[in-house]
Design an enzyme around this catalytic site. Sequence first.
Site, PDB file in Angstrom:
ATOM      1  N   GLU A 184      -6.503 -13.552  -3.207  1.00  0.00           N
ATOM      2  CA  GLU A 184      -7.442 -13.072  -2.192  1.00  0.00           C
ATOM      3  C   GLU A 184      -8.829 -13.081  -2.803  1.00  0.00           C
ATOM      4  O   GLU A 184      -8.990 -12.748  -3.984  1.00  0.00           O
ATOM      5  CB  GLU A 184      -7.161 -11.606  -1.779  1.00  0.00           C
ATOM      6  N   GLU A 239      -0.614  -5.546  -3.807  1.00  0.00           N
ATOM      7  CA  GLU A 239      -1.453  -4.498  -4.381  1.00  0.00           C
ATOM      8  C   GLU A 239      -0.760  -3.139  -4.466  1.00  0.00           C
ATOM      9  O   GLU A 239      -1.282  -2.134  -3.979  1.00  0.00           O
ATOM     10  CB  GLU A 239      -2.760  -4.372  -3.604  1.00  0.00           C
ATOM     11  N   ASP A 294      -4.550  -2.218   5.123  1.00  0.00           N
ATOM     12  CA  ASP A 294      -5.775  -2.496   5.862  1.00  0.00           C
ATOM     13  C   ASP A 294      -5.515  -3.362   7.088  1.00  0.00           C
ATOM     14  O   ASP A 294      -6.115  -4.408   7.267  1.00  0.00           O
ATOM     15  CB  ASP A 294      -6.753  -3.189   4.886  1.00  0.00           C
ATOM     16  N   TYR A 354     -12.589  -8.783  -5.271  1.00  0.00           N
ATOM     17  CA  TYR A 354     -13.684  -8.775  -4.291  1.00  0.00           C
ATOM     18  C   TYR A 354     -15.005  -8.523  -4.995  1.00  0.00           C
ATOM     19  O   TYR A 354     -15.720  -7.579  -4.687  1.00  0.00           O
ATOM     20  CB  TYR A 354     -13.402  -7.723  -3.200  1.00  0.00           C
TER      21      TYR A 354
HETATM   22  C1  GCB Z   1      -7.189  -6.330  -0.126  1.00  0.00           C
HETATM   23  C2  GCB Z   1      -5.938  -6.220   0.644  1.00  0.00           C
HETATM   24  C3  GCB Z   1      -6.113  -6.663   2.085  1.00  0.00           C
HETATM   25  C4  GCB Z   1      -7.424  -6.120   2.628  1.00  0.00           C
HETATM   26  C5  GCB Z   1      -8.549  -6.715   1.814  1.00  0.00           C
HETATM   27  C6  GCB Z   1      -9.927  -6.185   2.266  1.00  0.00           C
HETATM   28  O1  GCB Z   1      -7.194  -6.343  -1.331  1.00  0.00           O
HETATM   29  O2  GCB Z   1      -4.858  -6.877   0.048  1.00  0.00           O
HETATM   30  O3  GCB Z   1      -5.035  -6.185   2.826  1.00  0.00           O
HETATM   31  O4  GCB Z   1      -7.594  -6.380   3.980  1.00  0.00           O
HETATM   32  O5  GCB Z   1      -8.387  -6.355   0.476  1.00  0.00           O
HETATM   33  O6  GCB Z   1     -10.548  -6.796   3.116  1.00  0.00           O
HETATM   34  O7  GCB Z   1     -10.335  -5.132   1.777  1.00  0.00           O
END
Ligand code: GCB
Length: 648
Positions: A536, A447, A203, A500
């Site tokens: 994260e 990941e 990403d 997330y």
């Molecule tokens: C993740 C990734 C990261 C992305 C982020 C997102 O899990 O490791 O590279 O930018 O999520 O914002 O979706």
Amino acid sequence: MHAGVWATLGPLLWACGLALQGGMLYPRESPSRERKELDGLWSFRADFSENRHQGFEQQWYRTPLRESGPTLDMPVPSSFNDVGQDRQLRNFVGWVWYEREVTLPQRWTQDLGTRVVLRIGSAHYYAIVWVNGVHVAEHEGGHLPFEADISKLVQSGPLSSCRITIAINNTLTPHTLPPGTILHKTDPNMYPKGYFVQNTNFDFFNYAGLHRPVLVYTTPTTYIDDITVTTGVDQDTGLVDYQIFVQGNEYFQLEVFLLDQEGKVVAQGTGGRGQLQVPNAHLWWPYLMHEHPAYLYSLEVRLTAQTAAGAVSDFYTLPVGIRTVAVTEHQFLINGKPFYFHGVNKHEDADIRGKGFDWPLLLKDFSLLRWLGANAFRTSHYPYAEEVMQLCDRYGIVVIDESPGVGIVLVESYGNESLQHHLEVMEELVRRDKNHPAVVMWSVANEPASFLKPAGYYFKTVIAHTKALDPSRPVTFVTNSNYEADLGAPYVDVICVNSYYSWYHDYGHLEVIQLQLATEFENWHRTYQKPIIQSEYGAAAIAGFHQDPPVMFSEEYQKAVLEQYHLALDQRRKDYVVGELVWNFADFMTNQSPQRVIGNKKGIFTRQRQPKAAAFLLRERYWKLANETMYHQSAMKSRCLENSPFNF
Ligand code: GCB
């Protein structure tokens, strides 16, 4: 001293029977070494021919680039993508050509006792280098330095200038790191003939070009090739184990001196390996963990050798921080004290320059980190410039140093070819960053599809290899898999997990975050009995978008997600959760998709480094956390008060 073995074998080769030859010491000036920076404007051309191979067919490296066609001016260091107005160049996939004429000092080209080295900080992704039309180097991998000894070439006759040509290809395949695929679109009703696109599973925008400084430097022909330092502590005594590798001569003397910040010699030794003992050592402490964080000694290495031409000396000075790192079932220890990571994930990313190295940007970022009270970051998702690591050493910002193993999701990317390359990349990364006290852990990937069957063997091998290269640091990879399905987790020292909640599912439902996160933490810890870092978490916010009650993409929603995470983190952080790294420090560019609004907006700062509401929330939290974990309360208090948004 007879040192045939040390002289001919690289340190890693010696240590583990591995493939890398030679060291990759950062090129520093010294009484025996000079450097000439090649930053500035280079000539540039992208090879838009159908097979992208015209440059090789016409041998563009043989004559000045301007003679084989039109050229652009291109700044170095910088990505080439966003500098101009050409959409096709922004999205270009294939070979681009860089060229620069250099005038070298006469002594470099006439003194046969001088070794002249061309060093490229990074060229994304595959690079071939010629000097005056002669092939001198090839390198795979976009985030680590490589070198070519060009002495013979530049010393072979009268020479007023030399021409450096670098062809760089940004194509990613299932076996590159990061991996990618080229998709040929063959439906003639939809796409023109020969149409293809590059697909990736990460990403961020696949910026390309000469991203870091390019320079030429000198050493004597008998020279210090590599130094490996590991440190320990015995009561008040600091222990500095060193190994020095010399090239160019079998017979030489080595002296080493460890100097404190006042320039006083505190320990000294001789020979290619040994241990220096530093009574009452100043330890290297992370920012906000000690009243004098980031204490650096200087290790001065002096080499002397006899050659046919007479006596030769080489000098190299390496900054050294004395500290220890250890991991228990519940804790991450630095100098024997529990360390809690409160920091960020970053990207090398900014307007116009893309991933190009830039001092003002770097200093701004460090100033924001210190303002925030952040004590750590992860080099998501690839190794950062060496200058970044040096600043981390100087400011006490702890680093989880990550390889470019991001987006390893295809089964083809778990075969032997990929594995071998991954092992090599870890060798290059450890070789470059092993002496940085700020680096406290290696991350071999982000990941990956670690639930796929071959992932178990793959990560077992990469992690074991990394530990063999550097037994002094823990190793991890960053997962977003389910704890039961993760085949790599048994091999890591610390569980680093991304999530997330209330962003990629349960949209808008802030109320589920605490429960889901608490359940996840329990599951991981019960299963593996290892400390956990929330590596994260975050939510996107478009700066200036406001909604109350909070709605996705507003600054209020981003803040609310963080607050919910913090409540769950607070319940576990005194137990086995040892860190939290927000995603992301700043907004950054990605591929275009309906999920991204001119890039990823999960930054707590904008891409221009201005704060969103979440930055103030984190600032408050990080300074409070720092206050709780100070070990020298009274001395720290006055220091922290200068910066802290609080009264303690
Ligand atoms: C993740 C990734 C990261 C992305 C982020 C997102 O899990 O490791 O590279 O930018 O999520 O914002 O979706």
